[in-house]
Design an enzyme around this catalytic site. Structure first.
Site, PDB file in Angstrom:
ATOM      1  N   THR A  99       9.755  55.059  39.829  1.00 36.87           N
ATOM      2  CA  THR A  99      11.159  54.612  39.942  1.00 36.87           C
ATOM      3  C   THR A  99      12.134  55.783  39.883  1.00 36.87           C
ATOM      4  OG1 THR A  99      10.892  52.336  39.204  1.00 36.87           O
ATOM      5  CG2 THR A  99      12.990  53.395  38.676  1.00 36.87           C
ATOM      6  N   THR A 133      20.692  61.834  31.809  1.00 37.67           N
ATOM      7  CA  THR A 133      20.591  61.910  30.356  1.00 37.67           C
ATOM      8  C   THR A 133      20.647  63.361  29.875  1.00 37.67           C
ATOM      9  OG1 THR A 133      19.006  61.602  28.546  1.00 37.67           O
ATOM     10  CG2 THR A 133      18.080  61.796  30.732  1.00 37.67           C
ATOM     11  N   ASP A 134      21.032  63.555  28.607  1.00 35.42           N
ATOM     12  CA  ASP A 134      20.994  64.903  28.014  1.00 35.42           C
ATOM     13  C   ASP A 134      19.564  65.340  27.717  1.00 35.42           C
ATOM     14  OD1 ASP A 134      20.447  63.204  25.882  1.00 35.42           O
ATOM     15  OD2 ASP A 134      21.864  64.129  24.491  1.00 35.42           O
ATOM     16  N   GLU A 135      18.604  64.400  27.793  1.00 39.40           N
ATOM     17  CA  GLU A 135      17.220  64.756  27.429  1.00 39.40           C
ATOM     18  C   GLU A 135      16.613  65.751  28.416  1.00 39.40           C
ATOM     19  OE1 GLU A 135      14.756  61.650  25.927  1.00 39.40           O
ATOM     20  OE2 GLU A 135      16.463  60.403  25.383  1.00 39.40           O
ATOM     21  N   TYR A 158       9.491  60.859  30.466  1.00 44.33           N
ATOM     22  CA  TYR A 158      10.793  60.265  30.826  1.00 44.33           C
ATOM     23  C   TYR A 158      11.787  61.342  31.246  1.00 44.33           C
ATOM     24  CZ  TYR A 158      15.570  58.629  30.021  1.00 44.33           C
ATOM     25  OH  TYR A 158      16.912  58.375  30.151  1.00 44.33           O
ATOM     26  N   LYS A 162      13.579  62.188  34.894  1.00 44.61           N
ATOM     27  CA  LYS A 162      15.037  62.205  35.102  1.00 44.61           C
ATOM     28  C   LYS A 162      15.479  63.578  35.612  1.00 44.61           C
ATOM     29  CE  LYS A 162      17.728  59.464  34.367  1.00 44.61           C
ATOM     30  NZ  LYS A 162      18.271  58.323  35.184  1.00 44.61           N
ATOM     31  N   LEU A 198      16.155  52.416  19.169  1.00 42.30           N
ATOM     32  CA  LEU A 198      16.281  52.524  17.708  1.00 42.30           C
ATOM     33  C   LEU A 198      17.277  51.529  17.087  1.00 42.30           C
ATOM     34  CD1 LEU A 198      15.554  54.110  15.072  1.00 42.30           C
ATOM     35  CD2 LEU A 198      17.594  55.493  15.528  1.00 42.30           C
TER      36      LEU A 198
HETATM   37  P1  NAD Z   1      17.654  50.042  30.776  1.00 46.17           P
HETATM   38  O1  NAD Z   1      16.183  50.285  30.679  1.00 46.17           O
HETATM   39  O2  NAD Z   1      18.307  49.155  29.784  1.00 46.17           O
HETATM   40  O3  NAD Z   1      18.005  49.446  32.228  1.00 46.17           O
HETATM   41  C1  NAD Z   1      17.405  49.911  33.395  1.00 46.17           C
HETATM   42  C2  NAD Z   1      17.613  48.856  34.475  1.00 46.17           C
HETATM   43  O4  NAD Z   1      17.058  49.344  35.710  1.00 46.17           O
HETATM   44  C3  NAD Z   1      16.935  47.522  34.179  1.00 46.17           C
HETATM   45  O5  NAD Z   1      17.826  46.457  34.435  1.00 46.17           O
HETATM   46  C4  NAD Z   1      15.758  47.485  35.146  1.00 46.17           C
HETATM   47  O6  NAD Z   1      15.404  46.173  35.543  1.00 46.17           O
HETATM   48  C5  NAD Z   1      16.287  48.304  36.311  1.00 46.17           C
HETATM   49  N1  NAD Z   1      15.234  48.928  37.102  1.00 46.17           N
HETATM   50  C6  NAD Z   1      14.126  49.583  36.661  1.00 46.17           C
HETATM   51  N2  NAD Z   1      13.387  49.989  37.714  1.00 46.17           N
HETATM   52  C7  NAD Z   1      14.057  49.620  38.849  1.00 46.17           C
HETATM   53  C8  NAD Z   1      13.815  49.796  40.229  1.00 46.17           C
HETATM   54  N3  NAD Z   1      12.720  50.432  40.665  1.00 46.17           N
HETATM   55  N4  NAD Z   1      14.714  49.300  41.100  1.00 46.17           N
HETATM   56  C9  NAD Z   1      15.825  48.638  40.668  1.00 46.17           C
HETATM   57  N5  NAD Z   1      16.091  48.440  39.358  1.00 46.17           N
HETATM   58  C10 NAD Z   1      15.228  48.933  38.453  1.00 46.17           C
HETATM   59  O7  NAD Z   1      18.312  51.488  30.806  1.00 46.17           O
HETATM   60  P2  NAD Z   1      19.745  51.956  30.258  1.00 46.17           P
HETATM   61  O8  NAD Z   1      19.596  52.353  28.837  1.00 46.17           O
HETATM   62  O9  NAD Z   1      20.763  50.981  30.650  1.00 46.17           O
HETATM   63  O10 NAD Z   1      19.925  53.303  31.100  1.00 46.17           O
HETATM   64  C11 NAD Z   1      20.553  53.270  32.386  1.00 46.17           C
HETATM   65  C12 NAD Z   1      20.570  54.678  32.940  1.00 46.17           C
HETATM   66  O11 NAD Z   1      21.266  55.543  32.045  1.00 46.17           O
HETATM   67  C13 NAD Z   1      19.172  55.278  33.110  1.00 46.17           C
HETATM   68  O12 NAD Z   1      19.141  56.015  34.293  1.00 46.17           O
HETATM   69  C14 NAD Z   1      19.026  56.195  31.905  1.00 46.17           C
HETATM   70  O13 NAD Z   1      18.184  57.286  32.204  1.00 46.17           O
HETATM   71  C15 NAD Z   1      20.453  56.649  31.688  1.00 46.17           C
HETATM   72  N6  NAD Z   1      20.814  56.998  30.311  1.00 46.17           N
HETATM   73  C16 NAD Z   1      20.548  56.157  29.279  1.00 46.17           C
HETATM   74  C17 NAD Z   1      20.933  56.507  27.977  1.00 46.17           C
HETATM   75  C18 NAD Z   1      20.691  55.589  26.793  1.00 46.17           C
HETATM   76  O14 NAD Z   1      20.931  55.989  25.659  1.00 46.17           O
HETATM   77  N7  NAD Z   1      20.252  54.348  26.993  1.00 46.17           N
HETATM   78  C19 NAD Z   1      21.590  57.713  27.757  1.00 46.17           C
HETATM   79  C20 NAD Z   1      21.855  58.550  28.843  1.00 46.17           C
HETATM   80  C21 NAD Z   1      21.469  58.170  30.117  1.00 46.17           C
END
Ligand code: NAD
Length: 356
Positions: A99, A133-135, A158, A162, A198
């Protein structure tokens, strides 16, 4: 009225972003594969709103992407879709490459071809915003912060996936001229977060009277940002960011994991004391650390603040109190999203021995 194609808009951050965007007068086409992390329940306030079009599908499906772009003619594409949980990436990295890397590449190719065929004025205004992400920057020692020029050094499957997607986005700008923007944000928390992460995990287990698992010594540091502040940052970058640039997003709210868990326990004790009167901190249990667990993340968001005038509106103390209140009031949402295969169990621990 602008139209945006949002991917992953049934997840945690994407869901919050879509609710806010539609409320502000944007027409949103929401493409989401509805993996375990995607929940239509989050979008139920929009069920009768004709400015929200939900499409179940994969960002790696080129035929579907071409059809959606041709039908809806979006002014911007915002890519949230991802596999997002580090622990799951330890158990099964392939889905993350599929993905986050392959899917993002297919999306970029479809968007590039759509953008190239746009009329000049519409093409000049078009943007592709990639949410990252910052990761990707790896782990910090006790001092210093990640800036936009920090070299990438991802440590988990992960963050590696990214990082690869960020590089592809950058390459599509330099090679094809696609007007891209990238945001690299620290850890988010707030309403609608799937309870494997968490903060919602600890809230759910604390309410249920279960042990609260703390990885390692509990002193890993994350820079927490309330999800609404992240959504506002994405809007600022989308509307005013410089094409081809990346922007770091963070809340200047560094906390050790154990401090976060202690805070949640205290808030729950105040709001819903245990029947036996014991403090919820008594449920804390230290467990074997996550393999390759990054020690500290901290974001320098000076560029975003000085160039685009963004600033977080929620202190950690206010945001975490609001989040605890939201989960207490929305136990039905938690129950419904946990209806599937996940039952708050630990993920990614099987490899802990090998990495130790
Ligand atoms: P999440 O896992 O809650 O949501 C991801 C969504 O993407 C889900 O609804 C899932 O069904 C959908 N998805 C997964 N694979 C897919 C595909 N192949 N096609 C279409 N949809 C698909 O994630 P999140 O926490 O909301 O994070 C969203 C974005 O922000 C991600 O890219 C993540 O890397 C980034 N991010 C997250 C955080 C955090 O703390 N959660 C921080 C920084 C960046």
């Amino acid at each position: 009225m602008p139209t945006w194609l949002v991917t992953g808009g049934a997840g945690f951050i994407g869901g919050n972003f879509v609710l806010d965007a539609v409320a502000s007068g944007v027409r949103v086409v929401n493409l989401d594969a509805l993996t375990y992390a995607g929940n239509l329940d989050t979008l139920s306030p929009l069920s009768d709103n004709s400015n929200h079009v939900f499409v179940e599908g994969d960002i790696g499906d080129r035929v579907l992407l071409d059809a959606l772009l041709a039908e809806h003619r979006p002014d911007a594409v915002i890519n949230f879709a991802a596999e997002s949980h580090v622990d799951r990436s330890i158990d099964g990295p392939a889905a993350f490459v599929q993905t986050n890397v392959v899917g993002t590449l297919v999306l970029l190719e479809a968007v590039r071809d759509y953008w190239r065929a746009m009329p000049t004025a519409a093409g000049s205004a078009f943007r592709f915003l990639h949410v990252s992400t910052d990761e990707v920057y790896g782990s910090l020692g006790n001092t210093g912060k990640f800036s936009e020029t920090t070299p990438y050094a991802p440590n988990s499957p992960y963050s590696a996936s990214k990082a690869a997607s960020d590089h592809l986005v950058r390459a599509f700008h330099h090679t094809y001229g696609l007007p891209v923007l990238t945001t690299n944000c620290s850890n988010n928390y707030g309403p609608y977060q799937f309870p494997e992460k968490l903060i919602p995990l600890v809230i759910a287990k604390a309410i249920a009277g279960e042990p609260l698992p703390i990885y390692g010594d509990g002193k890993n540091v994350r820079d927490w940002l309330y999800v609404a502040d992240h959504c506002a940052a994405i809007r600022a970058v989308l509307e005013r960011g410089r094409i081809g640039e990346t922007y770091n997003v963070g809340g200047d709210a560094e906390r050790q994991n154990i401090q976060v868990v202690d805070t949640i326990c205290r808030l729950l004790d105040e709001r819903r004391p245990r029947q036996d009167g014991k403090p919820r901190a008594s449920q804390i249990t230290y467990v074997k650390d996550r393999p390759g667990h990054d020690r500290r993340y901290a974001i320098d968001a000076t560029k975003l603040k000085s160039e685009l005038g963004w600033a977080p509106q929620h202190s950690f103390e206010q945001g975490i109190a609001d989040t605890v209140d939201w989960y207490l009031e929305n136990q039905a949402w938690v129950g419904r999203v946990l209806d599937g295969s996940y039952r708050l169990e630990r993920i990614g621990a099987g490899h802990a021995e090998a990495a130790a």
